[in-house]
Write a protein that holds these residues in place. Structure first.
Motif, short mmCIF file in Angstrom:
data_model
loop_
_atom_site.label_atom_id
_atom_site.label_comp_id
_atom_site.label_asym_id
_atom_site.label_seq_id
_atom_site.Cartn_x
_atom_site.Cartn_y
_atom_site.Cartn_z
N GLY A 212 0.83 -1.23 0.01
CA GLY A 212 0.03 -0.06 0.12
C GLY A 212 0.94 1.31 0.17
N GLY A 213 2.06 1.01 -0.20
CA GLY A 213 2.94 2.20 0.05
C GLY A 213 3.43 2.83 1.49
N PRO A 214 3.86 4.12 1.51
CA PRO A 214 4.28 4.36 2.64
C PRO A 214 2.90 5.12 3.50
N VAL A 215 3.20 5.16 4.81
CA VAL A 215 2.36 5.65 5.89
C VAL A 215 2.41 7.28 5.44
N PRO A 216 1.33 7.98 5.14
CA PRO A 216 1.51 9.19 4.83
C PRO A 216 1.89 10.05 6.08
N ILE A 217 2.89 11.20 6.03
CA ILE A 217 3.15 11.73 7.27
C ILE A 217 2.56 13.09 7.47
N PRO A 218 2.21 13.42 8.88
CA PRO A 218 1.58 14.73 9.00
C PRO A 218 2.35 15.74 8.55
N LEU A 219 1.70 16.89 8.11
CA LEU A 219 2.67 18.12 7.85
C LEU A 219 2.16 19.30 8.85
N PRO A 220 3.20 20.21 9.11
CA PRO A 220 4.57 19.93 8.70
C PRO A 220 5.17 18.74 9.41
N HIS A 221 6.39 18.07 9.06
CA HIS A 221 6.94 17.07 9.57
C HIS A 221 8.59 17.06 9.77
N ILE A 222 8.86 16.75 10.75
CA ILE A 222 10.43 16.57 11.04
C ILE A 222 10.96 15.43 11.33
N TYR A 223 11.91 15.06 10.49
CA TYR A 223 12.61 13.54 10.55
C TYR A 223 14.10 13.89 10.78
N LYS A 224 14.75 13.36 11.95
CA LYS A 224 16.25 13.17 12.19
C LYS A 224 16.66 12.02 11.55
N ALA A 225 17.53 11.95 10.69
CA ALA A 225 18.27 10.91 9.82
C ALA A 225 19.09 10.37 10.90
N PRO A 226 19.18 9.15 11.64
CA PRO A 226 19.95 8.60 12.76
C PRO A 226 21.33 8.50 12.17
N THR A 227 21.41 8.04 11.17
CA THR A 227 23.06 7.88 10.63
C THR A 227 23.55 9.18 10.05
N LEU A 228 23.03 10.05 9.52
CA LEU A 228 23.40 10.86 9.08
C LEU A 228 23.61 12.32 10.00
N GLY A 229 23.01 12.37 11.18
CA GLY A 229 23.07 13.66 11.98
C GLY A 229 22.53 14.84 11.31
N ILE A 230 21.60 14.82 10.45
CA ILE A 230 20.71 15.81 9.68
C ILE A 230 19.39 15.84 9.85
N THR A 231 18.73 16.88 10.29
CA THR A 231 17.35 16.84 10.36
C THR A 231 16.76 17.51 9.22
N PHE A 232 15.58 17.02 8.87
CA PHE A 232 14.90 17.31 7.58
C PHE A 232 13.49 17.66 7.97
N GLU A 233 13.12 18.97 7.43
CA GLU A 233 11.89 19.22 7.86
C GLU A 233 10.90 19.48 6.39
N VAL A 234 9.83 18.63 6.51
CA VAL A 234 8.93 18.77 5.38
C VAL A 234 8.21 19.78 5.93
N GLU A 235 7.95 21.04 5.03
CA GLU A 235 7.18 22.30 5.45
C GLU A 235 5.56 21.96 5.43
N SER A 236 4.93 22.98 5.83
CA SER A 236 3.27 22.70 6.02
C SER A 236 2.74 22.61 4.45
N ASP A 237 3.39 22.96 3.61
CA ASP A 237 2.82 23.00 2.01
C ASP A 237 3.23 21.73 1.27
N GLY A 238 3.96 20.66 2.21
CA GLY A 238 4.25 19.45 1.46
C GLY A 238 5.23 19.44 0.41
#
Length: 198
Positions: A84-110
């Motif tokens: 069924g594909g990925p579970v849709p993320i709520p917006l805005p969304h913050i994801y911290k990549a565990p091995t990269l040490g970088i935080t990614f934010e998907v803004e509210s506009d998606g």
């Protein structure tokens, strides 16, 4: 539950006019691809399962944030599983990549993705859909519905790692759009590599 995706299917295969698909969301980042996937499999069910039979389903998610839909037909005894594909993320969304040490934010506009380092210094801000000149597919409002690092234990998707490494990109983050288009963002500069659509 705010982030839940509510899907109810009542399917009686006596005729096409007896089939009903009920779809609702709660104003979260709903995936068009999931609905399209369900519609496709319901049409297939109507053609392949016995007339008058009832097909039901249940939906589960795995540890990688992917949806699996388990279909069952009580009359024929058929059982099958659909991605069924990925579970849709709520917006805005913050994801911290565990091995990269970088935080990614998907803004509210998606559409816009921001990368920041561990001191919250912005590394880049990009609109991967527009920057890569993707064409509209299935929706006129493309939004990111999934963002995550590719786990080494995620065997079915290791082809993505090989595709990115063939482009000399070893640090990347995977994203999917609600249109089913997907690819990866280069962590260094945010460049998007389109890898396909369903």
């Amino acid at each position: 539950m705010r982030n839940s995706l509510l899907i109810a299917i009542i399917l009686t295969a006596a005729s096409l006019s007896n089939a009903t698909l009920c779809w609702a969301d709660d104003d979260t980042n709903t995936s068009v691809a999931l609905k399209t996937n369900l519609d496709f499999h319901l049409q297939l069910t109507r053609k392949q399962e016995p007339i008058g039979s009832i097909t039901s389903y249940s939906r589960t998610t795995n540890s990688e944030g992917q949806i699996s839909i388990h279909f069952t037909n009580q009359t024929s005894g058929s059982n099958w599983i659909v991605d069924g594909g990925p579970v849709p993320i709520p917006l805005p969304h913050i994801y911290k990549a565990p091995t990269l040490g970088i935080t990614f934010e998907v803004e509210s506009d998606g559409r816009h993705v921001i990368a920041t380092d561990n001191k919250w210094k912005m590394l880049w801000r990009r609109d991967p859909f527009a920057d890569s000149k993707l064409e509209f597919y299935r929706t006129q409002t493309p939004r990111v519905v999934y963002i995550r690092e590719l786990s080494k234990s995620d065997e079915p998707h290791q082809w993505i790692r090989k595709a990115m490494e063939s482009r000399q990109i070893t640090n990347f983050i995977c994203i999917n759009f609600n249109s089913s288009q997907f690819g990866c963002l280069n962590v260094r500069n945010g460049d998007f590599t389109f890898l396909g659509q369903r």
